[in-house]
Design a protein around this motif. Sequence first.
Motif, mmCIF file in Angstrom:
data_model
loop_
_atom_site.group_PDB
_atom_site.id
_atom_site.type_symbol
_atom_site.label_atom_id
_atom_site.label_comp_id
_atom_site.label_asym_id
_atom_site.label_seq_id
_atom_site.Cartn_x
_atom_site.Cartn_y
_atom_site.Cartn_z
ATOM 1 N N ALA A 187 89.250 2.358 80.070
ATOM 2 C CA ALA A 187 87.843 1.937 79.293
ATOM 3 C C ALA A 187 88.119 0.590 79.224
ATOM 4 O O ALA A 187 87.254 -0.208 79.227
ATOM 5 C CB ALA A 187 87.307 2.894 78.405
ATOM 6 N N TYR A 188 89.242 0.193 78.170
ATOM 7 C CA TYR A 188 89.382 -1.225 77.873
ATOM 8 C C TYR A 188 89.519 -2.214 79.030
ATOM 9 O O TYR A 188 89.119 -3.258 78.947
ATOM 10 C CB TYR A 188 90.491 -1.283 77.023
ATOM 11 N N LYS A 242 90.969 4.259 74.843
ATOM 12 C CA LYS A 242 91.289 4.651 76.418
ATOM 13 C C LYS A 242 91.765 3.405 77.247
ATOM 14 O O LYS A 242 90.882 2.644 77.439
ATOM 15 C CB LYS A 242 90.296 5.469 76.938
ATOM 16 N N LEU A 261 85.921 4.115 72.860
ATOM 17 C CA LEU A 261 86.418 3.824 74.084
ATOM 18 C C LEU A 261 87.506 2.810 74.138
ATOM 19 O O LEU A 261 88.332 3.209 75.167
ATOM 20 C CB LEU A 261 85.251 3.093 75.088
ATOM 21 N N ARG A 289 82.961 9.900 66.123
ATOM 22 C CA ARG A 289 82.473 10.484 67.247
ATOM 23 C C ARG A 289 81.177 11.349 66.955
ATOM 24 O O ARG A 289 80.059 11.265 67.548
ATOM 25 C CB ARG A 289 83.294 11.665 67.860
ATOM 26 N N SER A 348 88.483 -3.769 69.549
ATOM 27 C CA SER A 348 86.895 -3.586 69.768
ATOM 28 C C SER A 348 85.871 -4.514 69.422
ATOM 29 O O SER A 348 84.856 -4.745 69.818
ATOM 30 C CB SER A 348 86.354 -2.379 68.793
ATOM 31 N N ALA A 375 80.618 3.887 69.640
ATOM 32 C CA ALA A 375 80.765 4.339 71.258
ATOM 33 C C ALA A 375 82.133 3.313 71.690
ATOM 34 O O ALA A 375 83.267 3.637 72.461
ATOM 35 C CB ALA A 375 79.805 4.365 71.996
ATOM 36 N N ILE A 376 81.976 1.964 71.487
ATOM 37 C CA ILE A 376 82.684 1.057 72.003
ATOM 38 C C ILE A 376 84.165 1.256 71.352
ATOM 39 O O ILE A 376 85.301 1.148 71.835
ATOM 40 C CB ILE A 376 82.526 -0.486 71.641
#
Length: 397
Positions: free
Chosen positions: A305-306, A302, A299, A250, A17, A295-296
């Motif tokens: 997403a990455y 997943k 994400l 979250r 991240s 959020a990052i």
Amino acid sequence: MMKTAMAPLQESKRIASIDLLRGLAILGIFLVNMPSFHTPILYSSGVEYWDEGWDRILYIGSDIIAQASFYPLFACLFGFGSVILATRSEDKGISFPLLFTKRLCFLLGVGCIHAFFIWHGDILVNYAMFGFAFLLFYKWKGKYLIWLGSFLYIVPFGVFGLFFLIMSFVDSGLMDIQNEVESIKQSQEIYSAGSFMEVTGQRMADWYMVNGPTNVIFLFLSIFPFFLIGAGVAKQGWLQNPARYKRPIRVIAIISLLTGVAIKILPYVTDYGYGTTFIQDYFGGPLLTMFYITAITLLVEKTWAYKLLYPLALVGRMSMSNYLFQSIVCTFIFYSYGFGLYGKVTYTEGFLLMIVVFSIQVLLSFLWMKRFRFGPVEFVWRYVSYGKKPAMIRNDK
């Protein structure tokens, strides 16, 4: 006393991240900086400068999602990375204060070149100067760093924000943002048609206006608390172990998004003046920073997403090189010693150019990182820090 000779730290498993957040910060900072590259926005109100059509729509959109959100993000990442560096250096028996001082001195040198000979909107000088104060706190426990950073930020800016809002109610005209007509005219003339020395003089004057003695404490309180908060987050291990803290992360993401956007739109649903824009920037901005971080972090857990966001990670791995690249390219395009387009493009045209330049940066970052382990500026930074040339080619052992 150091246990081993000063040598570059070996790369360990990177926190996914962090590179993505650095890349996102470089994109966000570019979005915010672009109007200053081509327009004397330093001396005017952007919402009045671009007051119709797509210019206004894009300006307001950028103001809400980016303004005052990515400098705090970059500052948090600075503190986060510094703690990680401290931990790894101590594990290797390397003196962190000595190593960090060398890194800050290099940062200061690069920042001075950037600020005085490339672009006045530099952040590196401030990071370097304020970074020395970080040496007083880096050993603190994570929760204390977060509490201290939050206190140093919220209390003074809460007082200022309350004062500005009260003054707005007392005399709304007093809090109106004024355009400095003569300064706007001078900037436009010099940056678009002046000699290199005239441009340098104007650049220094613009830098001093923002970074002069009267603003030092204000700037310190705008940046340093986020060093501490980022360092505290690193020590708490929240980003290193996102699966363990998924639920609170979250919750923070949802709350920070809703409250951040609500505060960010405040000037556009009430009066646009110093009071509302101050609250917008100094409280709405950091709240959206919290959203971007959380959020990052969620994400990247997943795979899809990455993979989608991976180009940002490449930009982030050579963030200083890319930050300087943006300034060099844009000042050449807009200043007199290049194409001289300063003051001659709309916000929309500048926005589209920003997308083009950043897309080129993504491509160049991909090609560079495919072969090399560090960005060009990052390579020199490591060499200066450790006094030993690090392996540059990816297949070096």
